[in-house]
Design an enzyme around this catalytic site. Structure first.
Site, short mmCIF file in Angstrom:
data_model
loop_
_atom_site.label_atom_id
_atom_site.label_comp_id
_atom_site.label_asym_id
_atom_site.label_seq_id
_atom_site.Cartn_x
_atom_site.Cartn_y
_atom_site.Cartn_z
N HIS B 125 0.87 -1.20 0.24
CA HIS B 125 -0.08 0.04 0.08
C HIS B 125 0.98 1.31 0.09
O HIS B 125 2.00 1.06 0.68
CB HIS B 125 -0.77 -0.06 1.32
CG HIS B 125 -1.87 0.80 1.24
ND1 HIS B 125 -1.75 2.33 1.80
CD2 HIS B 125 -3.12 0.68 1.09
CE1 HIS B 125 -2.77 2.93 1.68
NE2 HIS B 125 -3.90 2.01 1.29
N ASP B 202 2.78 -3.92 8.54
CA ASP B 202 1.48 -3.22 8.30
C ASP B 202 0.45 -4.08 8.49
O ASP B 202 0.26 -5.14 7.76
CB ASP B 202 1.54 -2.79 7.10
CG ASP B 202 0.10 -2.19 6.61
OD1 ASP B 202 -0.90 -2.33 7.38
OD2 ASP B 202 0.08 -1.61 5.39
N GLN B 205 -4.67 -4.87 7.17
CA GLN B 205 -5.53 -5.85 6.65
C GLN B 205 -5.82 -7.35 7.25
O GLN B 205 -6.40 -8.13 6.86
CB GLN B 205 -5.16 -6.22 5.11
CG GLN B 205 -5.42 -5.13 4.15
CD GLN B 205 -6.81 -4.56 4.09
OE1 GLN B 205 -7.75 -5.27 3.98
NE2 GLN B 205 -6.78 -3.31 3.81
N LYS B 228 -10.61 -1.11 10.41
CA LYS B 228 -10.72 -2.25 9.60
C LYS B 228 -10.94 -3.47 10.36
O LYS B 228 -10.97 -4.70 10.03
CB LYS B 228 -9.61 -2.31 8.60
CG LYS B 228 -9.55 -1.26 7.67
CD LYS B 228 -7.96 -1.63 6.58
CE LYS B 228 -7.48 -0.49 6.29
NZ LYS B 228 -8.26 0.17 5.15
N CYS B 366 -4.89 2.31 -3.97
CA CYS B 366 -3.41 2.76 -3.20
C CYS B 366 -2.31 1.70 -3.41
O CYS B 366 -1.62 1.76 -2.39
CB CYS B 366 -3.82 3.18 -1.87
SG CYS B 366 -5.09 4.33 -1.61
#
Lengths: 142, 407
Positions: B125, B202, B205, B228, B366
Site C-alpha cells: 500500500h 503493516d 488488513q 478495519k 492505493c
C-alpha cells in the site's frame, strides 16, 4: 439559437434521461453516448492532456475554430466517456462566453435529480469542467 | 463449536447493513477499505460522549478520572488483543498510516545513511512506501521493493538475495490489501533477524481476519487501524519492541508527551505517552476496546473458515462469468477477490454494481506498483468480512453478469 453541431443538446440529454423509468435504461443511454464519442488516437493521449480521476483517466484537448472551441476528450472507462459526452453536449463548439455563461451546476443538479447520474463522484468530471472553463476564460480574456 | 458459522445472525448487530442502496438491499463488499461497526462499538462511543466525556490524564475531577480509566483500559484491551508484553508498548495513533510515519520518522531516519536500504513489499500500500521514501530522501538511503511472483506472493528467494549488509529495515504488509495474500511473515522476520535487520509489519488488513500475536511473530513494529476491525475511524495502534521505543525520539511535540518543559530544556514523558502528543481520540480508543470485546465473543477460527468458504463460493461462480480474470492467486490469502473482466474497465464494473446495491472498490487500491506489475490500470475488489453471506456472493455474481451485459 442552436449554433452547435454537437450530437445532442443539454436540454435533449436531460429530457431523454427523464424519460427513462429505471437505472438500466439511463445507464444504457449513457454508455451508448460513451460509445458514440469519437475516440482519441492513443498517440494523442499526452500527459499534459490528462485529467485525473480517482479510478479512471481522462484526456481533454481543444482547438479554436471560428471563435468557437472544439473539444476532443476521451477516457479509459466507458461510463466516464458517456459522462464526458454529457458535458460536451453543453460545451462543445460554443464560444468562450457561452461556455462561461452556462450554468453547469444547474445542469448537474438536473441530472442528479434523476438519480444515479452523478458527475461529481470521484470520476474526475468536475476537474474536466474546471479545465474547460479555464480554457474558455483564457480565450475570453485574450 | 457449531459446524456452521451463523453470519446471518451476526449481521443483526450491524445496523448499517440493513439498509437499501439504490433501491436494493445493500451488499457491502468493501471491507478491506473499512468494516462496518456493531452496535456494541456504536453504543460505547455514544455512551462515552453522553456520560464521561472529558480530557484524560489531567483533570482534577471525577469525570476525567472515568475517561482516563476507560481510555487506559482500552490500551490494556489492545495489549491483550495482540499479546504485547506490556501496555507501555501500545501507542495510540490515528491509524496504520500514522503508525508507519512515526517509525519512519523517529526510528528509521536516525539509523539511515547514504547507500543504506529499506526493503519494502512489491505489493505494498502507498502508506508503506511513501513514508520510507521521505526518510530515504532525507538521508540518502533508498527504498527497494521485494519482487512479486505471478501468483501474487513475495519472491522469498529474491528477498533473501536482497537482504545484505546495506539493509537497515524491512517493511511489509502482513496481508496484502490489493491481492489478499497472507505473507509468510514468521519466515521473513526470522530471515531478517538472522541478518540483524528489524521488521515493521503493516497489519491493517490482518487484524480483521486473523489472530495476531506480536510476541510469537517476534516482530519489531506492528501497525494497524481500528476501522478495519469493526472499531471507529481515526484510531490506530503502533506496537514496538521496548528497546526500540525507548531509544526513539518523539515524533510530534505538544502536551501529554512531556515530563517538564523549560525554554532551555524539556524532558519527555515515559512510554507510551512520549509518542502521544495532544489530546488523543478518546472515544475512538474506547470504541476499539468495544470492538475487541465484541470479537472476543466470536469463534474467530470459525469466522475465518466462513470467510474462506465465501471466497471459494465466489471462485466457483466466477468460472461461469466470461472474461473473469483473477489477480492474486496466492494459496494463502484472506477473502479478497481482486479481478478484472476482460474488455470492461474496473470503474464501469464498480459503477454498475453500485446501481444494483453491491458496494465494491474499483481502482488501484492505493497500490499502483502492484497494478503495474500485473499490467492492469486497476481491479475490481470484492473483500469479504465475517458478516457477509453466501446469498450476498450470489448477488455479487448476478450483478456482475448484468454489468457485463452493459459493457
Amino acid at each position: 439559437m442552436n449554433a452547435s453541431s454537437a450530437a445532442v443538446s443539454p436540454q435533449e440529454v436531460v429530457e431523454t434521461l427523464a424519460f427513462f423509468d429505471d437505472w438500466e435504461d439511463r445507464y444504457r443511454y449513457i454508455i451508448d453516448l460513451g460509445r458514440e464519442l469519437p475516440a482519441m488516437p492513443e498517440a494523442h493521449k499526452r500527459e499534459d492532456l490528462l485529467v485525473r480521476g480517482c479510478q479512471s483517466q481522462a484526456w481533454l484537448d481543444w482547438r479554436e475554430e471560428g471563435g468557437r472551441i472544439v473539444f476532443e476528450a476521451d477516457s479509459d472507462a466507458l461510463i466516464v466517456r458517456g459522462l464526458i459526452a454529457l458535458i460536451l453536449a453543453a460545451y462543445d463548439r460554443r464560444t468562450p462566453r457561452e461556455i462561461l455563461d452556462f450554468d453547469i451546476d444547474d445542469y448537474f443538479a438536473r441530472l442528479d435529480l434523476l438519480r444515479h447520474i452523478s458527475p461529481t463522484r470521484g470520476n474526475g468530471l468536475r476537474a474536466m469542467v474546471q479545465r474547460i472553463r479555464d480554457i474558455a476564460r483564457s480565450l475570453a480574456m485574450a | 463449536m457449531s459446524a456452521r458459522f451463523d453470519a446471518e445472525r451476526l449481521r443483526g448487530v450491524f445496523p448499517l447493513l440493513a439498509q437499501e442502496i439504490n433501491g436494493k438491499p445493500l451488499v457491502y463488499l468493501d471491507n478491506a477499505a473499512t468494516t462496518q461497526k456493531p452496535d456494541r462499538v456504536i453504543d460505547a462511543v455514544a455512551r462515552y460522549y453522553r456520560t464521561i466525556n472529558s480530557n484524560v490524564h489531567r483533570g482534577a475531577h471525577t469525570l476525567s478520572d472515568h475517561a482516563t480509566g476507560a481510555f487506559e483500559d482500552a490500551r490494556d484491551a489492545v495489549r491483550a488483543f495482540i499479546n504485547a508484553p506490556s501496555r507501555e508498548q501500545v501507542i495510540w495513533t490515528r491509524g496504520t498510516t500514522e503508525s508507519i510515519n512515526l517509525v519512519a520518522h523517529s526510528f528509521a531516519r536516525g539509523r539511515l545513511g547514504a547507500g543504506d536500504r529499506i526493503l519494502v513489499s512489491g505489493m505494498a500500500h502507498h502508506s508503506n512506501i511513501v513514508p520510507w521514501q521521505l526518510a530515504a530522501q532525507a538521508t540518502g538511503a533508498s527504498v527497494v521493493p521485494i519482487p512479486v511472483t505471478d501468483d501474487a506472493r513475495l519472491d522469498l528467494d529474491a528477498f533473501r538475495a536482497l537482504l545484505d549488509a546495506r539493509v537497515r529495515l524491512v517493511a511489509l504488509e502482513h496481508v496484502s490489501n490489493a491481492m489478499g495474500t497472507i505473507h509468510p511473515v514468521a519466515e521473513i522476520i526470522a530471515a531478517a533477524h538472522a541478518a540483524g535487520v528489524p521488521v515493521l509489519l503493516d497489519g491493517a488488513q490482518s487484524v480483521g481476519h486473523l489472530p495476531v500475536d506480536v510476541q510469537a511473530l517476534d516482530v519489531d513494529f506492528y501497525a494497524f487501524s481500528g476501522h478495519k476491525m469493526f472499531a471507529p475511524t481515526g484510531i490506530g495502534v503502533l506496537y514496538g519492541k521496548r528497546a526500540w521505543l525507548e531509544a526513539m525520539t518523539p515524533y510530534q511535540g505538544g502536551g501529554e508527551m512531556i515530563e517538564t518543559v523549560g525554554f532551555d530544556h524539556t524532558t519527555y514523558a515515559r512510554l507510551p505517552y512520549r509518542f502521544e502528543a495532544g489530546t488523543p481520540h478518546i472515544a475512538g480508543a474506547i470504541g476499539m476496546a468495544a470492538a475487541i470485546d465484541w470479537l472476543g465473543g466470536i469463534d474467530r477460527e470459525a469466522a475465518a473458515r466462513h470467510e474462506d468458504a465465501l471466497l471459494a463460493h465466489a471462485l466457483e461462480l466466477a468460472r461461469e462469468l466470461p472474461g473473469f480474470r483473477l489477480l492474486g492467486r496466492a494459496p494463502q490469502k484472506v477473502a479478497v477477490l481482486s479481478f478484472v473482466i476482460d474488455g470492461a474497465h474496473p470503474q464501469d464494473v464498480g459503477t454498475l454494481l453500485d446501481q444494483q446495491g453491491v458496494a465494491v472498490r474499483s481502482g488501484h487500491h492505493c497500490a499502483q506498483p502492484v497494478m503495474s506489475r500485473f499490467g492492469v490500470p486497476g481491479t475490481v475488489r470484492a473483500s469479504f468480512s465475517l458478516y457477509n453471506t453466501h446469498a450476498e456472493v450470489e448477488r455479487l455474481f448476478a450483478a456482475l453478469h448484468k454489468a457485463r451485459s452493459f459493457l
